[in-house]
Design a protein around this motif. Structure first.
Motif, PDB file in Angstrom:
ATOM      1  N   ASP A 113     -11.048   8.065  53.181  1.00  0.00           N
ATOM      2  CA  ASP A 113     -11.201   6.573  54.271  1.00  0.00           C
ATOM      3  C   ASP A 113     -10.891   6.642  55.179  1.00  0.00           C
ATOM      4  O   ASP A 113     -11.706   6.043  55.713  1.00  0.00           O
ATOM      5  N   ARG A 114      -9.710   6.915  56.013  1.00  0.00           N
ATOM      6  CA  ARG A 114      -9.521   7.368  57.314  1.00  0.00           C
ATOM      7  C   ARG A 114     -10.330   8.062  57.844  1.00  0.00           C
ATOM      8  O   ARG A 114     -10.474   7.899  59.001  1.00  0.00           O
ATOM      9  N   ARG A 116     -13.004   8.661  56.903  1.00  0.00           N
ATOM     10  CA  ARG A 116     -14.549   8.700  56.732  1.00  0.00           C
ATOM     11  C   ARG A 116     -14.872   7.735  58.101  1.00  0.00           C
ATOM     12  O   ARG A 116     -15.480   7.635  58.662  1.00  0.00           O
ATOM     13  N   GLU A 117     -13.594   6.675  58.371  1.00  0.00           N
ATOM     14  CA  GLU A 117     -13.586   6.013  59.409  1.00  0.00           C
ATOM     15  C   GLU A 117     -13.810   6.477  61.031  1.00  0.00           C
ATOM     16  O   GLU A 117     -13.992   6.515  62.035  1.00  0.00           O
ATOM     17  N   HIS A 120     -16.853   8.216  61.844  1.00  0.00           N
ATOM     18  CA  HIS A 120     -17.875   7.055  61.577  1.00  0.00           C
ATOM     19  C   HIS A 120     -18.995   7.753  60.448  1.00  0.00           C
ATOM     20  O   HIS A 120     -19.701   7.464  60.801  1.00  0.00           O
ATOM     21  N   GLY A 121     -18.519   7.718  59.400  1.00  0.00           N
ATOM     22  CA  GLY A 121     -19.283   7.738  58.040  1.00  0.00           C
ATOM     23  C   GLY A 121     -19.535   9.046  57.717  1.00  0.00           C
ATOM     24  O   GLY A 121     -19.971   9.537  57.285  1.00  0.00           O
TER      25      GLY A 121
END
Length: 203
Positions: A113-114, A116-117, A120-121
């Protein structure tokens, strides 16, 4: 429990063997019985005080040294859903391994998740996964479309239920498991070709 701590920065003489209570895991944490711990220069630099003002490695005295290890889970805290007592685990960047027991932060795929953040995905081009069973699918999530996953270790066990279709569903990913023996064989072949090529050039 026994532990090796520092209460001040300095040379080997600041190391202390102390007796502590066995800690209780809090929310998002697991208690492990330390079977093996890594000994590396980061421990030395921590003892010397090189990270005293670090934001990347925010460990302060007094502290128990040792930032990586391997063992089995003894007890889980609230919010831990995919680990249970008896599971084999390995960890890194979590201080306290120079002890009979250690508290380890449970991430449950939070690294994906980090990533991806931060991207920017998009995900990253290449993911190196040395853990295996408990992290490999999260490594898929951390990779970009048509990204490369390099699985070079299985400290939590092999993936026995992984189907090729999952790579497609995760974004047409490429998965490889390299072996040192193959790399050495390729290096020998390349070295031989270079010697042959030099011989032709000098003749």
């Amino acid at each position: 429990m026994r532990a090796i701590q520092i209460h001040e920065y300095g040379g080997p003489e600041v190391l202390r063997r102390v007796e502590l209570d066995i800690p209780k895991p809090g929310s998002g944490e697991v208690l492990v019985g330390v079977a093996a711990e890594g000994v590396n220069f980061m421990d030395v630099h921590t003892r010397q005080g090189k990270y005293r003002d670090s934001r990347t490695y925010p460990v302060r005295v007094p502290c128990t040294l040792g930032m990586e290890g391997a063992s089995e889970v003894i007890e889980t805290g609230t919010g831990v859903t995919s680990l249970c007592a008896g599971d084999r685990v390995a960890w890194c960047i979590s201080w306290g391994a120079y002890a009979d027991f250690a508290i380890v932060l449970y991430e449950n795929g939070a690294f994906a998740d980090r990533i991806r953040e931060l991207t920017h995905g998009r995900g990253v081009d290449v993911v190196f996964d040395a853990v295996g069973k408990t992290t490999l699918r999260d490594s898929f999530r951390a990779a970009r479309v048509r990204g490369l996953i390099i699985n070079y270790g299985s400290v939590t066990g092999p993936m026995r239920d992984l189907g090729p279709y999952e790579l497609g569903e995760a974004g047409s990913l490429f998965l490889t498991r390299p072996r040192l023996a193959e790399s050495r064989r390729v290096e020998r072949c390349q070295a031989l070709k270079r010697r042959v090529g030099l011989g032709k050039w000098y003749s």
